[in-house]
Design an enzyme around this catalytic site. Structure first.
Site, PDB file in Angstrom:
ATOM      1  N   HIS A 129      -0.194  -8.706   1.075  1.00 40.69           N
ATOM      2  CA  HIS A 129      -1.223  -8.817   2.115  1.00 40.69           C
ATOM      3  C   HIS A 129      -1.867 -10.185   2.192  1.00 40.69           C
ATOM      4  O   HIS A 129      -2.602 -10.469   3.131  1.00 40.69           O
ATOM      5  CB  HIS A 129      -2.319  -7.765   1.877  1.00 40.69           C
ATOM      6  CG  HIS A 129      -1.751  -6.399   1.677  1.00 40.69           C
ATOM      7  ND1 HIS A 129      -1.556  -5.845   0.430  1.00 40.69           N
ATOM      8  CD2 HIS A 129      -1.278  -5.507   2.567  1.00 40.69           C
ATOM      9  CE1 HIS A 129      -1.006  -4.654   0.570  1.00 40.69           C
ATOM     10  NE2 HIS A 129      -0.822  -4.429   1.850  1.00 40.69           N
ATOM     11  N   CYS A 134       3.465 -11.926   2.370  1.00 40.39           N
ATOM     12  CA  CYS A 134       4.528 -11.885   3.381  1.00 40.39           C
ATOM     13  C   CYS A 134       4.475 -13.171   4.211  1.00 40.39           C
ATOM     14  O   CYS A 134       3.388 -13.579   4.661  1.00 40.39           O
ATOM     15  CB  CYS A 134       4.340 -10.675   4.295  1.00 40.39           C
ATOM     16  SG  CYS A 134       5.548 -10.684   5.649  1.00 40.39           S
ATOM     17  N   HIS A 175      -9.994  -4.643   5.036  1.00 41.49           N
ATOM     18  CA  HIS A 175      -8.569  -4.625   4.691  1.00 41.49           C
ATOM     19  C   HIS A 175      -8.228  -5.943   3.976  1.00 41.49           C
ATOM     20  O   HIS A 175      -8.691  -7.017   4.373  1.00 41.49           O
ATOM     21  CB  HIS A 175      -7.717  -4.453   5.954  1.00 41.49           C
ATOM     22  CG  HIS A 175      -6.261  -4.230   5.646  1.00 41.49           C
ATOM     23  ND1 HIS A 175      -5.395  -5.264   5.352  1.00 41.49           N
ATOM     24  CD2 HIS A 175      -5.531  -3.095   5.541  1.00 41.49           C
ATOM     25  CE1 HIS A 175      -4.191  -4.767   5.092  1.00 41.49           C
ATOM     26  NE2 HIS A 175      -4.257  -3.446   5.198  1.00 41.49           N
ATOM     27  N   HIS A 218       0.829  -1.205   0.000  1.00 35.61           N
ATOM     28  CA  HIS A 218       0.000   0.000   0.000  1.00 35.61           C
ATOM     29  C   HIS A 218       0.862   1.253   0.000  1.00 35.61           C
ATOM     30  O   HIS A 218       1.017   1.926   1.026  1.00 35.61           O
ATOM     31  CB  HIS A 218      -0.945  -0.004   1.204  1.00 35.61           C
ATOM     32  CG  HIS A 218      -2.063  -0.993   1.062  1.00 35.61           C
ATOM     33  ND1 HIS A 218      -2.709  -1.574   2.124  1.00 35.61           N
ATOM     34  CD2 HIS A 218      -2.665  -1.506  -0.046  1.00 35.61           C
ATOM     35  CE1 HIS A 218      -3.655  -2.386   1.691  1.00 35.61           C
ATOM     36  NE2 HIS A 218      -3.646  -2.378   0.377  1.00 35.61           N
ATOM     37  N   GLU A 227      -5.711  -7.873   3.923  1.00 34.39           N
ATOM     38  CA  GLU A 227      -5.147  -8.966   4.726  1.00 34.39           C
ATOM     39  C   GLU A 227      -6.257  -9.704   5.482  1.00 34.39           C
ATOM     40  O   GLU A 227      -6.263 -10.931   5.563  1.00 34.39           O
ATOM     41  CB  GLU A 227      -4.110  -8.407   5.710  1.00 34.39           C
ATOM     42  CG  GLU A 227      -3.428  -9.521   6.490  1.00 34.39           C
ATOM     43  CD  GLU A 227      -2.507  -9.004   7.573  1.00 34.39           C
ATOM     44  OE1 GLU A 227      -1.817  -7.989   7.369  1.00 34.39           O
ATOM     45  OE2 GLU A 227      -2.475  -9.636   8.651  1.00 34.39           O
TER      46      GLU A 227
HETATM   47  S1  SF4 Z   1       3.416  -8.541   7.920  1.00 36.94           S
HETATM   48 FE1  SF4 Z   1       5.173  -8.606   6.585  1.00 36.94          FE
HETATM   49  S2  SF4 Z   1       4.721  -7.142   4.938  1.00 36.94           S
HETATM   50 FE2  SF4 Z   1       3.308  -6.710   6.603  1.00 36.94          FE
HETATM   51  S3  SF4 Z   1       4.338  -5.105   7.761  1.00 36.94           S
HETATM   52 FE3  SF4 Z   1       4.892  -7.058   8.721  1.00 36.94          FE
HETATM   53  S4  SF4 Z   1       6.824  -7.717   7.774  1.00 36.94           S
HETATM   54 FE4  SF4 Z   1       5.903  -6.073   6.514  1.00 36.94          FE
END
Ligand code: SF4
Length: 330
Positions: free
Chosen positions: A78, A100, A128, A45, A130
């Protein structure tokens, strides 16, 4: 007054291991397969990252059905629901999953607890990406808890078989509050096996908490749709900064914000390249804030390797090129 103007610069800030990996995935895919490479949703994002990749030949789409059959599609950092993988397969897309690994860990927890027939309370922000992806792992078992005020609406089948999980990019303090309220309602509520809020989110919030009490204002470089960047702005204000602003670019800074300021805090979300922060520092230096002190609260060394499916093709390509060179030389 001018002589005492200063900037406190939070560290850690900016790119996390998951974002770095996701951006590199698109860049390497463009080099290996050539443009266009389709990317489902914003890879991370951040406006600047997305427009830079667009200029290199990435095409961002909302859904798999916008990708031509047989083309390459990258899934964003995400994460996606299993049905998104199924749709890609049905359209014969070559999917590269840049989710991730720390989001994948939450998906695995959701699958495991659903298989054991737990009710799963997923703390996160409605809509969201995710949260949509994680919920898709076990929609019948997961209910969303969008902050402390949503706790009253929670209903479970068996209060002795409930676990909470969370989105990776939430405010640590607000999540603790939500969990405390949930535990008052459901004393047997289980916690996740390890923290779901990721190291990058907590480290960036800790750095902001350390500097914010000394700041007249905190500038958070990050996009409006970036959850972790939004949280940094809120954390800054909660921790004592007189004001906090979320900006994509230095050009958005308004001179009136700086008019009465002596100390300006600067940080950036986990999806923000540091060049944008450097532009903010240049902008501030031109206005008398040339004295910069870095406030370091943690060192980060985590690096994630690229997705297997991409690494495999990169290796095969390198081998094919080596064989070609050997043939030319023989
Ligand atoms: S979950 Fe992974 S991509 Fe998301 S902020 Fe944390 S380290 Fe970064």
């Amino acid at each position: 007054m001018t002589g005492s103007k200063r900037v406190l610069l939070a560290k850690p800030r900016g790119y996390c291991a998951g974002v770095d990996r996701a951006v590199q995935t698109v860049e390497e895919a463009l080099k290996l397969y050539g443009a266009p490479i389709y990317v489902r949703k914003e890879i991370v994002h951040n406006k600047h990252v997305v427009s830079t990749l667009q200029a290199k030949g990435a095409i961002f789409v909302e859904e798999n059905e916008e990708v031509p059959e047989g083309a390459i599609v990258v899934f964003s950092a995400h994460g996606v629901a299993p049905e998104v993988h199924e749709q890609a397969e049905a359209r014969s897309l070559k999917a590269i999953d840049a989710t991730c690994p720390l989001v994948t860990k939450v998906h695995q927890e959701a699958r495991r607890f659903a298989a054991e027939d737990y009710d799963i309370l997923l703390i996160g922000h409605e809509g969201h990406e995710e949260v949509v992806g994680t919920t898709g792992e076990a929609p019948a078992h997961i209910q969303l808890v969008d902050g402390p005020d949503s706790v009253d609406k929670v209903t479970v089948r068996d209060p002795s078989k409930v676990v909470w999980l969370s989105q990776t990019t939430l405010s640590v303090d607000e999540t603790l509050e939500t969990v405390a309220r949930l535990k008052t309602k459901l004393p047997l509520l289980m916690s996740p096996p390890s923290d779901d809020i990721c190291y990058a989110t907590s480290n960036r919030q800790d750095a902001v908490k350390a500097m914010a009490p000394n700041c007249d204002l905190v500038l958070v470089v990050g996009s409006q749709n970036s959850s972790n960047s939004q949280r940094l702005r809120e954390v800054a204000v909660d921790a004592g900064a007189k004001a906090g602003y979320l900006i994509d670019y230095a050009s958005e800074i308004q001179d009136e914000w700086l008019a009465d300021a002596t100390t300006v805090g600067v940080t950036s979300g986990a999806s923000v390249p540091d060049e944008l922060v450097m532009e903010v520092l240049d902008f501030l230096a031109e206005r008398g804030f040339g004295d910069v002190a870095e406030i370091t609260t943690a060192q980060e060394k985590l690096v994630f390797s690229l997705p297997q499916e991409l690494k495999r093709d990169m290796k095969a390509n390198a081998a094919a090129r080596a064989a070609e060179v050997a043939k030319t030389l023989s």
